[in-house]
Design an enzyme around this catalytic site. Structure first.
Site, PDB file in Angstrom:
ATOM      1  N   ARG A   1       1.073  -1.061   0.242  1.00  0.00           N
ATOM      2  CA  ARG A   1       0.069   0.069   0.641  1.00  0.00           C
ATOM      3  C   ARG A   1       0.790   1.210   0.143  1.00  0.00           C
ATOM      4  NH1 ARG A   1      -5.545   0.081   1.768  1.00  0.00           N
ATOM      5  NH2 ARG A   1      -5.114   2.102   1.961  1.00  0.00           N
TER       6      ARG A   1
ATOM      7  N   HIS B   1      15.946 -10.713   4.964  1.00  0.00           N
ATOM      8  CA  HIS B   1      16.390 -10.545   3.272  1.00  0.00           C
ATOM      9  C   HIS B   1      16.314  -9.656   1.788  1.00  0.00           C
ATOM     10  CE1 HIS B   1      17.104 -14.269   0.187  1.00  0.00           C
ATOM     11  NE2 HIS B   1      17.313 -13.075  -0.605  1.00  0.00           N
TER      12      HIS B   1
ATOM     13  N   HIS C   1      13.049 -22.226   6.568  1.00  0.00           N
ATOM     14  CA  HIS C   1      12.317 -22.504   5.851  1.00  0.00           C
ATOM     15  C   HIS C   1      10.932 -22.958   5.695  1.00  0.00           C
ATOM     16  CE1 HIS C   1      11.345 -21.739   1.381  1.00  0.00           C
ATOM     17  NE2 HIS C   1      10.926 -22.634   1.267  1.00  0.00           N
TER      18      HIS C   1
ATOM     19  N   THR D   1      10.888 -17.575  -3.720  1.00  0.00           N
ATOM     20  CA  THR D   1      11.470 -17.384  -1.984  1.00  0.00           C
ATOM     21  C   THR D   1      12.659 -18.245  -2.519  1.00  0.00           C
ATOM     22  OG1 THR D   1      11.866 -18.173   0.168  1.00  0.00           O
ATOM     23  CG2 THR D   1      10.557 -19.537  -1.426  1.00  0.00           C
TER      24      THR D   1
ATOM     25  N   HIS E   1       8.098 -16.747   7.244  1.00  0.00           N
ATOM     26  CA  HIS E   1       6.600 -16.754   6.476  1.00  0.00           C
ATOM     27  C   HIS E   1       5.462 -17.402   7.710  1.00  0.00           C
ATOM     28  CE1 HIS E   1       3.269 -16.896   3.377  1.00  0.00           C
ATOM     29  NE2 HIS E   1       3.686 -18.169   3.593  1.00  0.00           N
TER      30      HIS E   1
ATOM     31  N   GLU F   1      20.125 -11.862   5.081  1.00  0.00           N
ATOM     32  CA  GLU F   1      20.982 -13.065   4.278  1.00  0.00           C
ATOM     33  C   GLU F   1      20.762 -12.347   3.012  1.00  0.00           C
ATOM     34  OE1 GLU F   1      17.761 -15.601   5.917  1.00  0.00           O
ATOM     35  OE2 GLU F   1      16.576 -15.178   4.149  1.00  0.00           O
TER      36      GLU F   1
END
Length: 255
Positions: free
Chosen positions: A18, A43, A204, A109, A227, A79
């Protein structure tokens, strides 16, 4: 107990969708650390689709200030790909840890570790690691479970490896038994890395289900989770979510 570093990329992604500064990255980073997390991971990709260059230095300054007022120091982990852009960014930001990750153009990703059987890859990484060490920056390499490559990782100067846990997670999502098969690969890889003097990180798609198993990986120093943690926080709130991960890492849920 393995340390928890929370990747805040998804907070930045939501903000960028946004424009403006809502949600505020520094505010959420403070909530995360106040909830007990041991560090913040970012990252910063070249396209700045989530973390921007400005964010890197805002977080650097935030963590400097935050650490002046706490009993244990929170770490900053950056990273990214072993490119000139990323190396220069890290050398300016001076995080506690730099995690080098192989990046394919256009990828959504990270989905694989380095191939150190490729001598050119190892030769490319060695001088970067040396530069980071001169600035007292710890270096971790994103790796798969092929432990035949870990000797090379150690020889080129890596302090740690970070397991790419995608294969374990994808199997675990199908069934816990399938996850256990992959878990044993990581267990063996961890023992071999430790024998070489490499510390072990992992990350991950780890979550409060699969982490109950994966947290038992021997010699695990740190997990970097973004995530799924941020997704769970949309339901439970960031404080409760961070504490639930910490509880699993401390093995408090075991009888």
């Amino acid at each position: 107990m393995a340390q928890l570093s929370v990747n805040v990329n998804k907070i930045a992604t939501l903000r960028n969708s946004r424009g403006g500064n809502i949600p505020n990255l520094l505010h959420f980073s403070e909530l995360i650390l106040n909830s007990g997390a041991h560090g913040i991971t970012i990252h910063p990709r070249e396209d700045e689709r989530h973390i921007t260059t400005e964010d890197v230095f805002s977080l650097q300054n935030f963590l400097i200030q935050y650490n002046r007022n706490v009993s244990f120091r929170r770490e900053f982990n950056i990273e990214g790909e072993p490119s000139e852009r990323f190396v220069n960014l890290v050398l300016k930001a001076k995080p506690d840890q730099a995690t080098l990750v192989p990046v394919r153009p256009g990828e959504i990703t990270s989905d694989h570790g380095f191939n150190l059987n490729d001598k050119s890859e190892a030769d490319r990484l060695a001088p970067i690691i040396e530069k980071f060490h001169k600035e007292n920056i710890r270096v971790s390499l994103f790796m798969d479970t092929d432990f035949s490559q870990y000797k090379t990782a150690k020889e080129i100067g890596a302090d740690r490896i970070e397991f790419y846990t995608g294969p374990f997670v994808h199997a675990f999502d199908k069934s816990e038994e399938a996850g256990k098969v992959y878990y044993r690969e990581y267990e063996t890889a961890a023992e071999n890395a430790y024998k070489l003097g490499l510390a072990i990180n992992a990350g991950h798609d780890l979550d409060t289900n699969n982490l109950k198993l994966f947290s038992h990986i021997p010699h695990l120093e740190e997990v970097s989770i973004g995530h799924r943690l941020i997704t769970q926080s949309l339901i439970d709130g960031i404080e409760k979510t961070v504490k639930s991960y910490l509880k699993i890492l401390s093995k408090e849920t075991e009888s």
